[in-house]
Design an enzyme around this catalytic site. Structure first.
Site, short mmCIF file in Angstrom:
data_model
loop_
_atom_site.label_atom_id
_atom_site.label_comp_id
_atom_site.label_asym_id
_atom_site.label_seq_id
_atom_site.Cartn_x
_atom_site.Cartn_y
_atom_site.Cartn_z
N CYS A 153 44.74 38.91 42.99
CA CYS A 153 44.03 40.14 43.38
C CYS A 153 43.49 40.02 44.80
O CYS A 153 43.48 40.99 45.55
CB CYS A 153 42.88 40.40 42.42
SG CYS A 153 43.46 40.79 40.76
N GLU A 182 43.55 30.49 44.22
CA GLU A 182 42.99 31.80 44.55
C GLU A 182 41.55 31.62 44.96
O GLU A 182 40.78 30.89 44.30
CB GLU A 182 43.08 32.75 43.36
CG GLU A 182 42.27 34.04 43.62
CD GLU A 182 42.80 35.28 42.98
OE1 GLU A 182 43.47 35.17 41.94
OE2 GLU A 182 42.53 36.39 43.51
N GLU A 196 51.06 41.69 40.63
CA GLU A 196 50.73 42.51 39.45
C GLU A 196 50.62 43.99 39.79
O GLU A 196 49.80 44.70 39.20
CB GLU A 196 49.39 42.06 38.84
CG GLU A 196 49.36 40.65 38.36
CD GLU A 196 48.09 40.32 37.59
OE1 GLU A 196 47.16 41.15 37.56
OE2 GLU A 196 48.04 39.22 37.01
O1 AHR Z 1 43.93 34.54 38.13
C1 AHR Z 1 42.94 35.52 38.23
C2 AHR Z 1 43.51 36.91 38.44
O2 AHR Z 1 44.33 37.24 37.37
C3 AHR Z 1 44.43 37.06 39.62
O3 AHR Z 1 43.74 37.37 40.77
C4 AHR Z 1 45.29 38.21 39.26
O4 AHR Z 1 46.54 38.13 39.84
C5 AHR Z 1 45.31 38.18 37.76
O5 AHR Z 1 44.98 39.39 37.23
#
Ligand code: AHR
Length: 797
Positions: free
Chosen positions: A397, A206, A529
């Site tokens: 996210c 990420e 999520e």
């Molecule tokens: O891993 C960090 C965050 O945790 C990610 O962006 C999200 O998917 C989760 O809430």
């Protein structure tokens, strides 16, 4: 509270309730001002309507989901009403001023549907019944005692679990200070085996913690295209990270290199411009660096470019560019560093005339696999060393974004660098998109990992700071339905781009970028999520059906919320089961004791339903370090996941990367700065699992010579067979504060070559490396040091 005391209170409360158990009691909802009104809805009951007993001692049955994380999410003056014979509603205000009303529904007061929010003015006219309820001093209901008892049982169970999950390595060791070394016998039933996933260990990348720009993406110039804005960060603008000798850098946008890249700098005669990179530019003596920049100068401009240290001393050769073009022209050159410096700068001086520059880029020649526009070699190698079977990207996210305009659009991330469309990163910085879909796919191919792009399900993050229509923060938005066809087409185009022949519309772009052969995409994640709302469900179903119709071979991975239970998990699973989504993405960040106490989590899963991708997980302890305690809990749990490798197909620890000084989320798997990488115990565990994967799970069990279940739970094993080599791999975790001796005589190992790898360290240790010894002779006994993870690889030949 001590376990015994809690159990006693439980018994006493149940007994006293039973002693005076009536058929029905009064019930009402309320909140307190505690914790800045963030504790949400409590429920109380009363036998006489006058004296009230709080269920679960102010247990929070429902919290406001309104607003962004942090300061928002408050509840004021809730009322609990019975909406119908089966449904409850809770109406509440989201702030003391009573401007916005939150509405939530539930059948059992435990699982709540996604909340809706309306301006109170609107509620007054549109929903008079709700308005009336909000103005009733206290709405009180009569409920059968069994209903209250179910709520009491729920809160008691929660309290018990919280107590269980609060046990950490230290408290366990203190409580078991007299524990003697433990003996265990291991039996392996070679006749009882099952096929498990060959993709169990992967990675989740990420762009968080400066993982992409300033991190894995090897670009050394920060704000290379002068496109930083206050959307990225309040104090940023086009000149950020550039320093002009004039004190005031001229930025123009009338004749840009490309419309997606509107700003550029115009250097005046003799003006010197310096870029400080991401916390400096680290260069090593003798290494070469590729420079590229776009230049425009109508009147024979000339630029002198060099790398300098913080005193202004040159640390590379100097390059002169004679610019004589009224159109933008790209110039390429190579620097060789003559000194090793951690904080070099790039210096550009306009020698003769006003000269415009843009997309100023500097890459080490040695990127991972020497790819152009490539990745930082050491970081990429550390990821490759895990031997991940897949990589999910570009984020969680980050993928669904802050508001619909910030949803990550893959098409903005491909093509020439100057044509890519930058965007703000919801983690509080900037995305150049230089590390884009082509680079992600290429990296996956280079390390033998399946690419797993995750795309928004037509909805942005439900905690977004704004909603495109209502403007209300924290309300789930959704791409307008009349724009969904185009959005879905983008997703279908991605599959064509990745997989189709080079003569197709999108395949042609992939080929032009340097990859004529298809990338062979097999998985695609939809959603992250997300709140399982009607807005989400409608859009997810549209996307899912379209992919299934056009590309039935692609495995779509759905989403079931951010926890291992609760509303999004339950409703997400119901929804995925109804649609028969092949796989769902589960996330949970939990204390080590959760992992220790839930090793049977997947044993209970229905094998006929969707498969599981455990896409984000990590053990969290106070202070959020990545240490041996967290790593061993993860190893222990992964043993149980391997056992369930027929239902859990993929896993990825999260987050993967974090730059020191720019870390927004802890713990992470790999920390780094510009010149070093720091591997954590959690990384070592992932690497040991990734390098010792198998495709066949062989039934095994350990019998512990200690009667205490809490002791037994801290020893785990998993036995798999690597189909390629035929090797048998035994993993053993000892999370006890004492040594454990394993009797392996049943295995008859004396004639085999064995490699033994051990990761050992006290719970709070962070710098621990595994040690491998080969040709190990076991003499029927294997000693597992206290706090250790051992992998035995028993060679087939
Ligand atoms: O891993 C960090 C965050 O945790 C990610 O962006 C999200 O998917 C989760 O809430």
């Amino acid at each position: 509270m001590k376990k015994g005391l809690l159990a006693l209170l439980f018994v006493v409360s149940v007994m006293s309730a039973f002693a005076q158990q009536p058929d029905s009691v009064f019930v009402k909802g309320y909140t307190t001002g505690k914790n800045e009104n963030k504790n949400g809805l409590h429920i109380a009951y009363s036998f006489d309507g006058k004296n009230w007993i709080s269920i679960g001692n102010e247990f929070s049955f429902l919290r406001s989901d309104y607003g962004r994380w942090g300061s928002s999410k408050k509840m004021f003056d809730p009322v609990l009403v019975k909406n119908s014979t089966t449904e409850w509603a809770c109406y509440f205000f989201t702030e003391a001023e009573h401007k916005v009303v939150g509405i939530a529904y539930s059948n059992d007061l435990v699982l709540w549907k996604p909340q809706d929010y309306f301006l109170y003015e609107e509620v007054k006219t549109r929903f008079p019944v709700i308005n009336k309820a909000l103005n009733s001093a206290a709405v009180v209901h009569k409920q059968p005692w069994s209903f209250i008892q179910a709520l009491i049982n729920h809160t008691d169970l929660e309290a018990y679990r919280n107590m269980q999950y609060s046990v950490n390595a230290q408290s366990f060791a203190e409580k078991n200070a007299t524990l003697k070394p433990v003996n265990v016998s291991l039996s392996v039933n070679m006749g009882n085996k099952k096929k498990i996933s060959d993709k169990l260990v992967g990675v989740f990348f990420e762009d968080l913690n400066y993982a992409a720009d300033g991190g894995l993406y090897a670009e050394l110039i920060q704000n290379r295209d002068f496109e930083y804005t206050s959307n990225d960060r309040r104090e940023w603008n086009s000149t950020s990270y550039w320093k002009s000798s004039n004190g005031n850098l001229k930025i123009e946008s009338t004749q840009p290199v490309h419309k997606n890249n509107p700003h550029y700098a115009v250097l005046q005669k003799d003006e010197q411009l310096q870029n400080e990179g991401f916390d400096g530019i680290a260069v090593a003596a003798g290494e070469k660096y590729n420079l590229s920049l776009f230049v425009r100068s109508a009147n024979k401009g000339s630029l002198s470019i060099v790398l300098i240290d913080s005193n202004g001393t040159k640390v590379s050769n100097e390059i002169t560019i004679a610019a004589n073009t009224s159109n933008w022209k790209q110039y390429l050159a190579v620097f060789t560093a003559n000194t090793t410096v951690k904080h070099a700068r790039l210096s550009i001086t306009a020698k003769k005339q006003e000269t415009a520059v843009d997309v100023v880029s500097l890459f080490p020649q040695k990127t991972f696999r020497n790819r152009k526009n490539g990745l930082r070699a050491d970081l990429a190698q550390a990821i490759a060393d895990i031997k991940p079977r897949f990589m999910r990207f570009p984020g969680g996210c980050l993928a669904h974004g802050n508001g619909i305009d910030n949803i990550y659009r893959w098409k903005n991330s491909i093509g020439k660098l100057e044509e890519r469309k930058p965007d703000f990163n919801l983690w509080g910085y900037h995305q150049t998109m230089g590390l884009g879909y082509y680079e992600y796919f290429q990296f996956c191919e280079d390390i033998g990992a399946e690419p797993l792009p995750v795309l928004a399900a037509g909805v942005p993050c439900q905690n977004s700071s704004h909603h495109h229509q209502t403007g209300i923060a924290g309300q789930q938005g959704g791409i307008p339905l009349n724009e969904m066809d185009a959005y879905i087409q983008d997703i279908l185009d991605l599959i064509e781009w990745a997989n189709a022949d080079k003569n197709t519309t999108w395949g042609k772009l992939r080929a032009a970028a340097g990859h004529p052969a298809p990338f062979n995409l097999k998985y695609i994640g939809i959603g992250n999520e997300d709140l399982i709302s009607e807005v989400f469900k409608e859009r997810f179903a549209m996307i899912y059906k379209a992919i299934k119709a056009k590309y039935p071979a692609i495995t779509v991975i759905g989403t079931v919320g951010p926890f291992y239970e609760g509303s999004d998990y339950s409703f997400g699973w119901d929804f995925a089961s109804k649609l028969e989504v092949p796989m769902v993405d589960e996330h949970y960040y939990v204390p080590p004791a959760w992992l220790i106490n839930n090793q049977d989590f997947y044993d209970k899963y229905d094998r006929k339903k969707s498969k599981v991708y455990l896409g984000e997980y990590a053990a969290h302890v106070r202070g959020r370090p990545n240490n041996m305690e967290t790593a061993l809990a993860e190893a222990l749990y992964l043993c149980s996941v391997e056992r369930n490798g027929d239902v859990v197909e993929m896993t990825s620890y999260a987050p993967l990367l974090a730059k020191e000084g720019h870390t927004q989320w802890n713990p992470d798997m790999i920390y780094f700065n510009n010149s070093e990488i720091k591997l954590t115990p959690g990384y070592e565990v992932q690497k040991m699992f990734g390098n010792n994967a198998g495709e066949e799970y062989i039934e095994s069990s350990v019998t512990v010579d200690h009667g205490n279940a809490d002791v037994q739970k801290r020893i785990a094993t998993s036995v798999v067979k690597d189909a390629k080599t035929g090797d048998l791999i035994i993993k053993l975790v000892n999370l006890l504060p004492v040594e454990t001796t394993v009797d392996v005589k049943d295995l008859n190992l004396s004639n085999y070559n064995i490699a033994k790898t051990v990761l050992q360290g006290n719970p709070d240790e962070k710098n621990v490396k595994p040690v491998t010894t080969t040709d190990v002779v076991l003499n029927n006994k294997l000693v597992l040091p206290k706090y250790s993870f051992t992998v035995l690889r028993i060679k087939a030949n």
